[in-house]
Design a protein around this motif. Structure first.
Motif, PDB file in Angstrom:
ATOM      1  N   ASP A  14      -1.175 -25.349  16.266  1.00 13.56           N
ATOM      2  CA  ASP A  14      -1.672 -25.617  14.916  1.00 13.56           C
ATOM      3  C   ASP A  14      -3.172 -25.396  14.875  1.00 13.56           C
ATOM      4  N   LEU A  15      -3.620 -24.780  13.801  1.00 12.17           N
ATOM      5  CA  LEU A  15      -5.041 -24.494  13.640  1.00 12.17           C
ATOM      6  C   LEU A  15      -5.872 -25.779  13.643  1.00 12.17           C
ATOM      7  N   ILE A  16      -5.351 -26.829  13.044  1.00  8.50           N
ATOM      8  CA  ILE A  16      -6.090 -28.101  13.002  1.00  8.50           C
ATOM      9  C   ILE A  16      -6.362 -28.605  14.414  1.00  8.50           C
ATOM     10  N   LYS A  17      -5.389 -28.470  15.298  1.00 10.61           N
ATOM     11  CA  LYS A  17      -5.595 -28.931  16.673  1.00 10.61           C
ATOM     12  C   LYS A  17      -6.681 -28.127  17.361  1.00 10.61           C
ATOM     13  N   ILE A  18      -6.746 -26.851  17.059  1.00 11.10           N
ATOM     14  CA  ILE A  18      -7.797 -26.009  17.637  1.00 11.10           C
ATOM     15  C   ILE A  18      -9.156 -26.416  17.078  1.00 11.10           C
ATOM     16  N   LEU A  19      -9.206 -26.612  15.747  1.00  7.30           N
ATOM     17  CA  LEU A  19     -10.470 -26.981  15.109  1.00  7.30           C
ATOM     18  C   LEU A  19     -10.954 -28.366  15.538  1.00  7.30           C
ATOM     19  N   ALA A  20     -10.033 -29.251  15.853  1.00 10.21           N
ATOM     20  CA  ALA A  20     -10.401 -30.616  16.245  1.00 10.21           C
ATOM     21  C   ALA A  20     -10.664 -30.749  17.746  1.00 10.21           C
ATOM     22  N   ALA A  21     -10.292 -29.719  18.497  1.00  9.72           N
ATOM     23  CA  ALA A  21     -10.428 -29.794  19.956  1.00  9.72           C
ATOM     24  C   ALA A  21     -11.892 -29.860  20.368  1.00  9.72           C
ATOM     25  N   GLY A  22     -12.239 -30.882  21.095  1.00  8.44           N
ATOM     26  CA  GLY A  22     -13.615 -31.079  21.533  1.00  8.44           C
ATOM     27  C   GLY A  22     -14.051 -30.130  22.630  1.00  8.44           C
ATOM     28  N   ASN A  38     -18.091 -22.284  17.695  1.00  9.47           N
ATOM     29  CA  ASN A  38     -16.841 -21.508  17.724  1.00  9.47           C
ATOM     30  C   ASN A  38     -15.844 -22.038  16.687  1.00  9.47           C
ATOM     31  N   ARG A  39     -15.740 -23.356  16.610  1.00 10.40           N
ATOM     32  CA  ARG A  39     -14.812 -23.944  15.644  1.00 10.40           C
ATOM     33  C   ARG A  39     -15.261 -23.640  14.219  1.00 10.40           C
ATOM     34  N   ARG A  40     -16.562 -23.680  13.963  1.00  9.14           N
ATOM     35  CA  ARG A  40     -17.093 -23.362  12.634  1.00  9.14           C
ATOM     36  C   ARG A  40     -16.799 -21.902  12.296  1.00  9.14           C
ATOM     37  N   ALA A  41     -16.956 -21.012  13.255  1.00  8.39           N
ATOM     38  CA  ALA A  41     -16.690 -19.588  13.027  1.00  8.39           C
ATOM     39  C   ALA A  41     -15.213 -19.365  12.679  1.00  8.39           C
ATOM     40  N   ILE A  42     -14.327 -20.065  13.371  1.00  6.12           N
ATOM     41  CA  ILE A  42     -12.888 -19.954  13.080  1.00  6.12           C
ATOM     42  C   ILE A  42     -12.604 -20.471  11.672  1.00  6.12           C
ATOM     43  N   LEU A  43     -13.161 -21.630  11.365  1.00  8.09           N
ATOM     44  CA  LEU A  43     -12.959 -22.234  10.042  1.00  8.09           C
ATOM     45  C   LEU A  43     -13.426 -21.295   8.937  1.00  8.09           C
ATOM     46  N   LEU A  44     -14.638 -20.776   9.080  1.00 13.45           N
ATOM     47  CA  LEU A  44     -15.189 -19.903   8.039  1.00 13.45           C
ATOM     48  C   LEU A  44     -14.413 -18.596   7.928  1.00 13.45           C
ATOM     49  N   LEU A  77     -15.482 -28.222   3.688  1.00 15.30           N
ATOM     50  CA  LEU A  77     -14.674 -28.250   4.911  1.00 15.30           C
ATOM     51  C   LEU A  77     -15.537 -28.077   6.160  1.00 15.30           C
ATOM     52  N   GLU A  78     -16.638 -27.393   6.031  1.00 15.43           N
ATOM     53  CA  GLU A  78     -17.574 -27.286   7.150  1.00 15.43           C
ATOM     54  C   GLU A  78     -18.158 -28.667   7.471  1.00 15.43           C
ATOM     55  N   LEU A  79     -18.485 -29.430   6.438  1.00 16.42           N
ATOM     56  CA  LEU A  79     -18.983 -30.794   6.632  1.00 16.42           C
ATOM     57  C   LEU A  79     -17.911 -31.679   7.270  1.00 16.42           C
ATOM     58  N   VAL A  80     -16.674 -31.543   6.793  1.00 10.99           N
ATOM     59  CA  VAL A  80     -15.565 -32.313   7.358  1.00 10.99           C
ATOM     60  C   VAL A  80     -15.415 -31.983   8.849  1.00 10.99           C
ATOM     61  N   LEU A  81     -15.542 -30.707   9.183  1.00  8.19           N
ATOM     62  CA  LEU A  81     -15.457 -30.285  10.585  1.00  8.19           C
ATOM     63  C   LEU A  81     -16.606 -30.875  11.403  1.00  8.19           C
ATOM     64  N   GLU A  82     -17.821 -30.772  10.888  1.00 11.38           N
ATOM     65  CA  GLU A  82     -18.992 -31.277  11.610  1.00 11.38           C
ATOM     66  C   GLU A  82     -18.921 -32.777  11.848  1.00 11.38           C
ATOM     67  N   ARG A  83     -18.334 -33.498  10.903  1.00 11.89           N
ATOM     68  CA  ARG A  83     -18.219 -34.954  11.037  1.00 11.89           C
ATOM     69  C   ARG A  83     -17.047 -35.374  11.918  1.00 11.89           C
ATOM     70  N   GLY A  84     -16.291 -34.396  12.423  1.00 10.14           N
ATOM     71  CA  GLY A  84     -15.162 -34.713  13.302  1.00 10.14           C
ATOM     72  C   GLY A  84     -13.957 -35.258  12.553  1.00 10.14           C
ATOM     73  N   ARG A  85     -13.821 -34.898  11.288  1.00 12.47           N
ATOM     74  CA  ARG A  85     -12.734 -35.419  10.461  1.00 12.47           C
ATOM     75  C   ARG A  85     -11.705 -34.349  10.084  1.00 12.47           C
ATOM     76  N   ILE A  86     -11.778 -33.180  10.689  1.00 12.51           N
ATOM     77  CA  ILE A  86     -10.914 -32.062  10.290  1.00 12.51           C
ATOM     78  C   ILE A  86      -9.439 -32.379  10.511  1.00 12.51           C
ATOM     79  N   SER A  87      -9.124 -33.265  11.430  1.00 13.68           N
ATOM     80  CA  SER A  87      -7.721 -33.620  11.673  1.00 13.68           C
ATOM     81  C   SER A  87      -7.105 -34.340  10.470  1.00 13.68           C
ATOM     82  N   GLY A  88      -7.930 -34.835   9.569  1.00 13.73           N
ATOM     83  CA  GLY A  88      -7.427 -35.532   8.390  1.00 13.73           C
ATOM     84  C   GLY A  88      -7.395 -34.681   7.140  1.00 13.73           C
ATOM     85  N   VAL A  89      -7.481 -33.365   7.296  1.00 11.19           N
ATOM     86  CA  VAL A  89      -7.554 -32.498   6.118  1.00 11.19           C
ATOM     87  C   VAL A  89      -6.278 -32.576   5.271  1.00 11.19           C
TER      88      VAL A  89
END
Length: 187
Positions: free
Chosen positions: A51-59, A65-71, A87-99
Motif C-alpha cells: 500500500d502506498l500509505i505504508k510506503i509514505l509512512a515508513a520511517g 523521497n516520501r515527499r517526491a512520491i507523494l507529489l 497532503l504534504e503538510l500531513v506527510l511532514e507531520r507524520g499523519r499520512i497513515s490517517g489520510v
C-alpha cells in the motif's frame, strides 16, 4: 493511524480552505482519488504490504523521497495545488497513515455543507432504475436533503430492504420479519 479527533481537525482545517461549494467538492474528489490510489488491488499481495500509505509512512525512507512520491502521485491525479500543500503538510507531520480517516471526516463535512446525505440500501435482488429512483425520492422527502444512494445486493435478506441513512437504519427485510416471528413464537 491517527485518532478520530485529530482526523476531524485536519478535515475541518481543509474544509475552511475551500471558499466555494465547487472548491469543496473538488477537494473531496482529490481526497477520494488519492485514497483510492493508495489502495492496492494486487491479488498476489493479500496483506496489502505494498500500500502506498505504508510506503509514505515508513520511517526508513527519507522525508524527501516520501515527499517526491507523494507529489508525483498527486501530480498524476491532477490534484489541486492547495490539496498538494495540505497532503504534504500531513506527510511532514507524520499523519499520512490517517489520510483515509481524514477523507471520511471531510466527506461528511462537505456533504453536510452541501445539504447531502449518504444512504446505503441492501436488497435481496438487484433493483431496476425505476425502483431505485422511487426509493431515492422517498429518502429525500424523509430527510429533506439530497440523497447519494448506494445499492448493494444481499441475497440473505430473502426479500424487502435494509436502508442506512446517516445514523438511522430502516430494516424491512423478510429475514428480520421471520426472525421476529420466530422469537415471538418461542416466547
Amino acid at each position: 493511524m491517527i485518532s478520530g479527533s485529530l482526523a476531524k481537525r485536519y478535515a475541518r482545517a481543509l474544509i475552511q480552505l475551500a471558499p466555494t461549494p465547487t472548491q469543496r467538492d473538488k477537494y473531496l474528489q482529490n481526497l477520494a482519488d488519492f485514497n483510492a490510489a493508495c489502495k492496492t488491488n494486487d491479488p498476489s499481495d493479500p496483506s496489502g504490504e505494498r500500500d502506498l500509505i505504508k510506503i509514505l509512512a515508513a520511517g526508513h525512507h527519507t522525508l524527501a523521497n516520501r515527499r517526491a512520491i507523494l507529489l508525483a502521485v498527486l501530480s498524476r491525479l491532477g490534484a489541486d495545488a492547495n490539496m498538494r500543500k495540505f497532503l504534504e503538510l500531513v506527510l511532514e507531520r507524520g499523519r499520512i497513515s490517517g489520510v483515509e480517516q481524514i477523507y471520511l471526516h471531510y466527506r461528511d463535512l462537505a456533504d453536510e455543507a452541501a445539504g447531502r446525505v449518504r444512504a446505503a440500501v441492501k436488497t435481496a435482488t438487484a433493483l431496476d432504475p425505476t425502483t431505485t429512483g422511487r426509493i431515492k425520492k422517498a429518502l429525500e422527502q424523509a430527510t429533506g436533503k439530497q440523497v447519494l444512494l448506494d445499492t448493494t445486493v444481499e441475497p440473505a435478506l430473502i426479500g424487502g430492504l435494509v436502508a442506512h441513512v446517516g445514523s438511522y437504519t430502516l430494516d424491512r427485510s423478510v429475514r428480520t420479519s421471520l426472525d421476529k416471528l420466530r422469537s415471538n413464537l418461542r416466547g
